[in-house]
Write a protein that holds these residues in place. Structure first.
Motif, PDB file in Angstrom:
ATOM      1  N   MET A   1      -5.652  -7.939  11.959  1.00 48.61           N
ATOM      2  CA  MET A   1      -5.503  -7.378  10.637  1.00 48.61           C
ATOM      3  C   MET A   1      -4.160  -7.767  10.018  1.00 48.61           C
ATOM      4  O   MET A   1      -4.069  -7.889   8.837  1.00 48.61           O
ATOM      5  CB  MET A   1      -5.625  -5.865  10.678  1.00 48.61           C
ATOM      6  CG  MET A   1      -6.990  -5.327  11.034  1.00 48.61           C
ATOM      7  SD  MET A   1      -8.118  -4.950   9.700  1.00 48.61           S
ATOM      8  CE  MET A   1      -7.166  -4.320   8.393  1.00 48.61           C
ATOM      9  N   GLY A   2      -3.138  -7.896  10.816  1.00 47.99           N
ATOM     10  CA  GLY A   2      -1.845  -8.276  10.270  1.00 47.99           C
ATOM     11  C   GLY A   2      -1.007  -7.068   9.906  1.00 47.99           C
ATOM     12  O   GLY A   2      -1.318  -5.941  10.274  1.00 47.99           O
ATOM     13  N   GLY A   7       4.202  -2.298   4.235  1.00 43.53           N
ATOM     14  CA  GLY A   7       5.256  -3.299   4.314  1.00 43.53           C
ATOM     15  C   GLY A   7       6.464  -2.865   5.116  1.00 43.53           C
ATOM     16  O   GLY A   7       7.495  -3.512   5.083  1.00 43.53           O
ATOM     17  N   GLN A   8       6.347  -1.770   5.832  1.00 35.24           N
ATOM     18  CA  GLN A   8       7.455  -1.280   6.629  1.00 35.24           C
ATOM     19  C   GLN A   8       7.067  -1.265   8.092  1.00 35.24           C
ATOM     20  O   GLN A   8       5.890  -1.317   8.438  1.00 35.24           O
ATOM     21  CB  GLN A   8       7.853   0.126   6.187  1.00 35.24           C
ATOM     22  CG  GLN A   8       8.339   0.184   4.756  1.00 35.24           C
ATOM     23  CD  GLN A   8       8.609   1.613   4.307  1.00 35.24           C
ATOM     24  OE1 GLN A   8       8.220   2.560   4.951  1.00 35.24           O
ATOM     25  NE2 GLN A   8       9.287   1.751   3.183  1.00 35.24           N
ATOM     26  N   ALA A  26       3.805  -2.008  12.860  1.00 35.43           N
ATOM     27  CA  ALA A  26       3.654  -1.896  11.412  1.00 35.43           C
ATOM     28  C   ALA A  26       3.329  -0.465  11.020  1.00 35.43           C
ATOM     29  O   ALA A  26       2.496   0.184  11.644  1.00 35.43           O
ATOM     30  CB  ALA A  26       2.560  -2.831  10.920  1.00 35.43           C
ATOM     31  N   GLU A  27       3.993   0.002  10.010  1.00 39.30           N
ATOM     32  CA  GLU A  27       3.673   1.305   9.419  1.00 39.30           C
ATOM     33  C   GLU A  27       2.377   1.120   8.630  1.00 39.30           C
ATOM     34  O   GLU A  27       2.164   0.093   8.000  1.00 39.30           O
ATOM     35  CB  GLU A  27       4.805   1.722   8.486  1.00 39.30           C
ATOM     36  CG  GLU A  27       4.702   3.107   7.936  1.00 39.30           C
ATOM     37  CD  GLU A  27       4.973   4.166   8.979  1.00 39.30           C
ATOM     38  OE1 GLU A  27       4.188   5.130   9.013  1.00 39.30           O
ATOM     39  OE2 GLU A  27       5.930   4.044   9.751  1.00 39.30           O
ATOM     40  N   VAL A  31      -4.674   2.807   2.766  1.00 32.22           N
ATOM     41  CA  VAL A  31      -5.260   1.511   2.421  1.00 32.22           C
ATOM     42  C   VAL A  31      -5.562   0.735   3.694  1.00 32.22           C
ATOM     43  O   VAL A  31      -6.600   0.063   3.803  1.00 32.22           O
ATOM     44  CB  VAL A  31      -4.319   0.709   1.493  1.00 32.22           C
ATOM     45  CG1 VAL A  31      -4.805  -0.714   1.300  1.00 32.22           C
ATOM     46  CG2 VAL A  31      -4.176   1.400   0.153  1.00 32.22           C
ATOM     47  N   ASP A  32      -4.676   0.828   4.681  1.00 35.77           N
ATOM     48  CA  ASP A  32      -4.886   0.128   5.944  1.00 35.77           C
ATOM     49  C   ASP A  32      -6.088   0.690   6.696  1.00 35.77           C
ATOM     50  O   ASP A  32      -6.852  -0.070   7.309  1.00 35.77           O
ATOM     51  CB  ASP A  32      -3.631   0.213   6.815  1.00 35.77           C
ATOM     52  CG  ASP A  32      -2.433  -0.419   6.125  1.00 35.77           C
ATOM     53  OD1 ASP A  32      -2.520  -1.597   5.766  1.00 35.77           O
ATOM     54  OD2 ASP A  32      -1.427   0.284   5.934  1.00 35.77           O
ATOM     55  N   VAL A  33      -6.262   1.993   6.635  1.00 33.68           N
ATOM     56  CA  VAL A  33      -7.431   2.613   7.266  1.00 33.68           C
ATOM     57  C   VAL A  33      -8.703   2.114   6.594  1.00 33.68           C
ATOM     58  O   VAL A  33      -9.661   1.720   7.270  1.00 33.68           O
ATOM     59  CB  VAL A  33      -7.347   4.157   7.212  1.00 33.68           C
ATOM     60  CG1 VAL A  33      -8.639   4.785   7.696  1.00 33.68           C
ATOM     61  CG2 VAL A  33      -6.163   4.656   8.024  1.00 33.68           C
ATOM     62  N   ASP A  34      -8.694   2.083   5.281  1.00 34.87           N
ATOM     63  CA  ASP A  34      -9.862   1.593   4.539  1.00 34.87           C
ATOM     64  C   ASP A  34     -10.168   0.142   4.903  1.00 34.87           C
ATOM     65  O   ASP A  34     -11.335  -0.225   5.105  1.00 34.87           O
ATOM     66  CB  ASP A  34      -9.640   1.711   3.030  1.00 34.87           C
ATOM     67  CG  ASP A  34      -9.602   3.153   2.545  1.00 34.87           C
ATOM     68  OD1 ASP A  34     -10.088   4.048   3.270  1.00 34.87           O
ATOM     69  OD2 ASP A  34      -9.079   3.374   1.430  1.00 34.87           O
ATOM     70  N   ARG A  35      -9.137  -0.697   5.023  1.00 32.07           N
ATOM     71  CA  ARG A  35      -9.330  -2.102   5.394  1.00 32.07           C
ATOM     72  C   ARG A  35      -9.911  -2.214   6.801  1.00 32.07           C
ATOM     73  O   ARG A  35     -10.782  -3.045   7.052  1.00 32.07           O
ATOM     74  CB  ARG A  35      -8.008  -2.858   5.313  1.00 32.07           C
ATOM     75  CG  ARG A  35      -7.522  -3.077   3.884  1.00 32.07           C
ATOM     76  CD  ARG A  35      -6.171  -3.741   3.824  1.00 32.07           C
ATOM     77  NE  ARG A  35      -6.217  -5.061   4.448  1.00 32.07           N
ATOM     78  CZ  ARG A  35      -5.164  -5.640   5.026  1.00 32.07           C
ATOM     79  NH1 ARG A  35      -3.998  -5.029   5.077  1.00 32.07           N
ATOM     80  NH2 ARG A  35      -5.277  -6.842   5.561  1.00 32.07           N
TER      81      ARG A  35
END
Length: 76
Positions: A1-2, A7-8, A26-27, A31-35
């Motif tokens: 996922m990257g 960004g923190q 990565a913090e 949005v990351d959960v949705d991705r």
């Protein structure tokens, strides 16, 4: 996922020795959960299509790699 969309990063500290920095991760946020959910949903048909024998072999290999990497010294 990257990297996360936030960004923190956050330090991963050994709870048994707070002077021991294990690494960094990565913090992440909503949005990351949705991705991640979207990626898992998109991958599901292909994963299911592998069948149980190939899925088991894949997971066994993933387990081996995780074990090998966990035993390797941290160079961060």
């Amino acid at each position: 996922m990257g990297p996360g969309r936030v960004g923190q990063t956050r330090e991963n500290i050994n709870p048994a020795d707070v002077t021991d920095r294990i690494g960094e991760f990565a913090e992440s946020g909503g949005v990351d959960v949705d991705r991640a959910v979207d990626a898992a949903t998109a991958a599901s048909p292909g994963w299911r299509g592998l069948g149980p024998v190939k899925r088991a072999a894949f997971l066994a290999r993933a387990g081996t790699l995780l074990t090998e990497r966990a035993e390797a010294p941290f160079h961060g």
